[in-house]
Write a protein that holds these residues in place. Structure first.
Motif, PDB file in Angstrom:
ATOM      1  N   PHE A 457      43.944  44.001  29.525  1.00 47.05           N
ATOM      2  CA  PHE A 457      44.396  44.724  30.979  1.00 47.05           C
ATOM      3  C   PHE A 457      42.828  45.163  31.045  1.00 47.05           C
ATOM      4  N   GLU A 458      42.085  45.487  30.039  1.00 46.78           N
ATOM      5  CA  GLU A 458      40.896  46.046  30.914  1.00 46.78           C
ATOM      6  C   GLU A 458      40.274  44.687  31.774  1.00 46.78           C
ATOM      7  N   ASP A 459      40.100  43.855  31.062  1.00 49.73           N
ATOM      8  CA  ASP A 459      39.673  42.054  32.084  1.00 49.73           C
ATOM      9  C   ASP A 459      39.777  41.587  33.484  1.00 49.73           C
ATOM     10  N   VAL A 460      41.644  42.463  33.243  1.00 47.23           N
ATOM     11  CA  VAL A 460      42.841  41.626  34.990  1.00 47.23           C
ATOM     12  C   VAL A 460      42.153  42.969  35.562  1.00 47.23           C
ATOM     13  N   LYS A 461      42.241  44.255  35.106  1.00 42.56           N
ATOM     14  CA  LYS A 461      41.587  45.691  35.713  1.00 42.56           C
ATOM     15  C   LYS A 461      39.906  45.366  37.032  1.00 42.56           C
ATOM     16  N   MET A 462      39.329  44.516  36.014  1.00 37.10           N
ATOM     17  CA  MET A 462      37.823  44.615  37.172  1.00 37.10           C
ATOM     18  C   MET A 462      38.098  43.117  37.955  1.00 37.10           C
ATOM     19  N   LYS A 463      39.164  41.634  37.117  1.00 37.66           N
ATOM     20  CA  LYS A 463      38.679  40.726  38.539  1.00 37.66           C
ATOM     21  C   LYS A 463      39.696  41.509  39.370  1.00 37.66           C
ATOM     22  N   PHE A 464      40.618  41.879  39.249  1.00 37.35           N
ATOM     23  CA  PHE A 464      40.932  42.558  40.501  1.00 37.35           C
ATOM     24  C   PHE A 464      40.263  43.062  41.674  1.00 37.35           C
ATOM     25  N   ALA A 465      39.761  44.151  40.579  1.00 34.59           N
ATOM     26  CA  ALA A 465      38.811  45.042  42.023  1.00 34.59           C
ATOM     27  C   ALA A 465      37.945  44.580  42.313  1.00 34.59           C
ATOM     28  N   GLU A 466      37.549  42.907  41.944  1.00 30.67           N
ATOM     29  CA  GLU A 466      36.376  41.832  42.932  1.00 30.67           C
ATOM     30  C   GLU A 466      37.431  41.499  43.661  1.00 30.67           C
ATOM     31  N   VAL A 467      38.296  41.122  43.429  1.00 31.24           N
ATOM     32  CA  VAL A 467      40.109  40.471  44.395  1.00 31.24           C
ATOM     33  C   VAL A 467      39.871  41.139  45.506  1.00 31.24           C
ATOM     34  N   ALA A 468      40.525  42.525  45.497  1.00 35.24           N
ATOM     35  CA  ALA A 468      40.537  43.601  46.295  1.00 35.24           C
ATOM     36  C   ALA A 468      39.697  43.566  47.401  1.00 35.24           C
ATOM     37  N   ARG A 469      38.433  43.798  46.608  1.00 39.52           N
ATOM     38  CA  ARG A 469      37.323  44.142  47.674  1.00 39.52           C
ATOM     39  C   ARG A 469      37.015  42.504  48.461  1.00 39.52           C
ATOM     40  N   ARG A 470      36.960  41.797  47.969  1.00 43.06           N
ATOM     41  CA  ARG A 470      36.662  40.335  49.094  1.00 43.06           C
ATOM     42  C   ARG A 470      38.277  40.354  49.392  1.00 43.06           C
ATOM     43  N   VAL A 471      39.385  40.317  49.675  1.00 42.54           N
ATOM     44  CA  VAL A 471      40.679  39.929  50.241  1.00 42.54           C
ATOM     45  C   VAL A 471      40.382  40.953  51.337  1.00 42.54           C
ATOM     46  N   GLN A 472      39.718  42.411  51.344  1.00 41.90           N
ATOM     47  CA  GLN A 472      39.748  43.744  52.388  1.00 41.90           C
ATOM     48  C   GLN A 472      38.601  42.912  53.188  1.00 41.90           C
ATOM     49  N   ASP A 473      37.710  42.474  52.209  1.00 42.56           N
ATOM     50  CA  ASP A 473      36.175  42.074  53.426  1.00 42.56           C
ATOM     51  C   ASP A 473      37.106  41.442  55.318  1.00 42.56           C
ATOM     52  N   ARG A 474      37.032  39.799  54.228  1.00 41.63           N
ATOM     53  CA  ARG A 474      37.464  39.499  55.597  1.00 41.63           C
ATOM     54  C   ARG A 474      38.665  40.437  56.743  1.00 41.63           C
ATOM     55  N   VAL A 475      39.953  41.214  55.911  1.00 44.60           N
ATOM     56  CA  VAL A 475      40.695  41.603  56.851  1.00 44.60           C
ATOM     57  C   VAL A 475      39.927  42.251  57.598  1.00 44.60           C
ATOM     58  N   VAL A 476      38.977  43.474  57.632  1.00 43.27           N
ATOM     59  CA  VAL A 476      38.428  44.136  58.354  1.00 43.27           C
ATOM     60  C   VAL A 476      37.750  43.202  59.334  1.00 43.27           C
ATOM     61  N   GLU A 477      36.865  42.497  58.628  1.00 40.90           N
ATOM     62  CA  GLU A 477      35.970  41.382  59.368  1.00 40.90           C
ATOM     63  C   GLU A 477      36.885  40.494  60.535  1.00 40.90           C
TER      64      GLU A 477
END
Length: 517
Positions: A457-477
């Motif tokens: 759970f904790e590893d997935v939580k941290m990894k997802f936070a990184e993934v979500a930031r990358r994806v959202q940055d691309r959409v906003v840009e």
């Protein structure tokens, strides 16, 4: 399926999550919302017990002492649920799990805006997900559902942008431990032809990584009407037969949108009789369903998935859905935009239907006497009806022989649950996600003591936070916006129109504002 299908990046992620489990579990001392098959109705058992053996419910009885016909295994795990409520798990019959990483980007979207920015086609064209991003986005979304007591999900999986992303989405579903009807979405993409999609679907079926897990393989397709491609549909019919697909699902949004995929389209192409009789067809939304369409659903025993918050948020609405609730269940849809739990959706739908039917009486200048929809009916839509939509008599109920998909509700710690007497009303009208103390899927613990049990759970939580930031940055840009002046809706050809914007602010301005990104 081999790890190579997801690439080296995901090679370490394909070991299924371990869950605390026991061959037998005895829940005793609580209030059970069971189902009586003989009367086809809910059956509340106070101070009741439920025995689970492996993945099935083997006995439901009153009191803590089993009847002579029930044998309790010596190694049973005993769970005291005194002052708690035990219900079947909720069933979500429409979701797009891969979109979790878009969370909060779509809070003010219309359906047109969604099609321009967040659907499968703009995602594939403008900011495609990597297999790793799909994997963690799908897994995080299923964690969110399990946490909320949603044990079964029908996933219209249109994050199928390549063999690798499709495999990643499917593997994440398996690894979650949830019961997922994962419907491989076939769609015409520039860099991923349908021929490759069909071949990949067959390879997943042949390699069967989901064997002996709660995940099953289905099909999703949105080209049944208008103007269907008969060659594609023939292939889909063949694949459904070849693989005994667990479900076939399609979006149906009629009216001004013109995205028909309607029961009438299916009837015109003889699909109700050419598809396997064992494969359920779920029409997601079914906005503007006609009387003829409703009659076809009843004739051929297929169903719609009502997604209350989605249909209000995006504007495709549900003007006739309350007329076909005997062939309906509840879904979430794009959970990145709003509530992910079926409890909230169910409560919204209950009160929406009540308001609508009260208005019919008020508009006749009469005073309503009775309440037109009950909490029991809402509960059934969220549980039993979901199982029936999937042609699974063993899902969405607590009864001997049913699958052991269960939710333990804390019946009294939070003030919102103090003093309840009717357990169905307590859950449907007073409960919330915070009251979900335990979740069991297929006889295995997925949440216990208020916490998910997956050791990653904790590893997935941290990894997802990184993934979500990358994806959202691309959409906003990318900055993809609304259609330009003079454009028309591509499906129906109708003109676009502007909704009236409300004013909540005293003085200048209306308070609408923008997103805080």
């Amino acid at each position: 399926m081999h790890a190579s299908h997801l690439g080296v990046l995901l090679s370490g992620l394909l070991v299924s999550a371990k869950s605390a489990s026991a061959s037998s579990i005895l829940f005793s001392g609580g209030t059970i919302i069971a189902f009586d098959r003989a009367t086809n109705s809910l059956d509340v058992i106070r101070d009741g017990s439920v025995l689970v053996t492996d993945d099935r419910i083997t006995s439901v009885f009153a009191g803590s002492i089993p009847p002579s016909s029930v044998s309790i295994p010596s190694d049973v795990e005993e769970v005291d649920i005194t002052n708690k409520i035990l219900t079947p798990g909720f069933i979500d019959t429409h979701r797009h799990g891969w979109q979790t990483a878009y969370k909060t980007l779509g809070s003010n979207t219309s359906l047109v805006d969604y099609f321009n920015r967040f659907g499968e086609f703009p995602t594939a064209a403008n900011y495609p997900f990597t297999p790793e991003e799909i994997y963690y986005s799908q897994l995080a979304g299923l964690y969110e559902a399990l946490n909320a007591g949603v044990t079964t999900t029908l996933d219209h999986a249109h994050g199928t942008f390549s063999n690798a992303t499709s495999s990643a989405s499917f593997q994440a579903s398996i690894d979650s431990g949830a019961r997922v009807f994962w419907a491989y979405a076939f769609h015409e993409l520039e860099n991923y032809p349908l021929s490759e999609q069909f071949a990949h679907y067959r390879s997943i079926f042949t390699e069967a990584p989901h064997l002996n897990t709660p995940t099953t393989l289905g099909i999703a397709y949105d080209g049944f009407g208008p103007n269907p491609n008969q060659e594609i549909i023939s292939t889909i019919i063949s694949l459904t037969h070849e693989t005994n697909a667990s479900v076939l699902t399609t979006h149906s949004v009629q009216g001004p949108y013109g995205i028909t995929n309607s029961p009438e389209d299916f009837a015109a192409q003889s699909l109700f009789t050419s598809l396997p009789p064992t494969t359920p067809i779920v029409f997601s939304h079914a906005s503007f369903l006609s009387a003829v369409g409703a009659q076809l659903l009843r004739t051929y025993n297929h169903t719609i998935s009502i997604t209350p918050e989605s249909e209000m948020h995006y504007g495709h609405t549900h003007p006739t859905s309350h007329l076909i609730l005997d062939r309906a269940s509840i879904g979430v849809d794009t959970h990145f935009t709003f509530s992910t739990d079926i409890l909230t959706q169910t409560r919204m739908w209950l009160q929406s239907v009540r308001r609508l039917l009260y208005a019919e009486v008020l508009n006749r200048w009469q005073v309503p006497v009775n309440n037109p929809m009950s909490a029991n009916q809402a509960f059934l839509l969220a549980t039993r009806n979901g199982g029936l939509s999937l042609r699974r008599e063993d899902l969405g109920i607590i009864a001997p022989g049913a699958k052991a998909d269960l939710v333990i509700w804390d019946g009294g710690t939070g003030p919102n649950m103090w003093g309840w007497r009717d357990p169905v009303a307590a859950v449907v009208l007073h409960g919330n996600i915070g009251d979900v103390e335990g979740v069991v899927v297929d006889g295995r613990w997925k949440k216990r003591g208020g916490k998910l049990t997956d050791e990653r759970f904790e590893d997935v939580k941290m990894k997802f936070a990184e993934v979500a930031r990358r994806v959202q940055d691309r959409v906003v840009e990318a900055g993809v916006g609304l259609p330009g002046e003079g454009e028309r809706f591509v499906v129906s050809g109708l003109e676009f129109g502007n909704s009236t914007v409300v004013d909540v602010q005293v003085g200048e301005g209306d308070g609408y504002g923008g997103l805080f990104l």
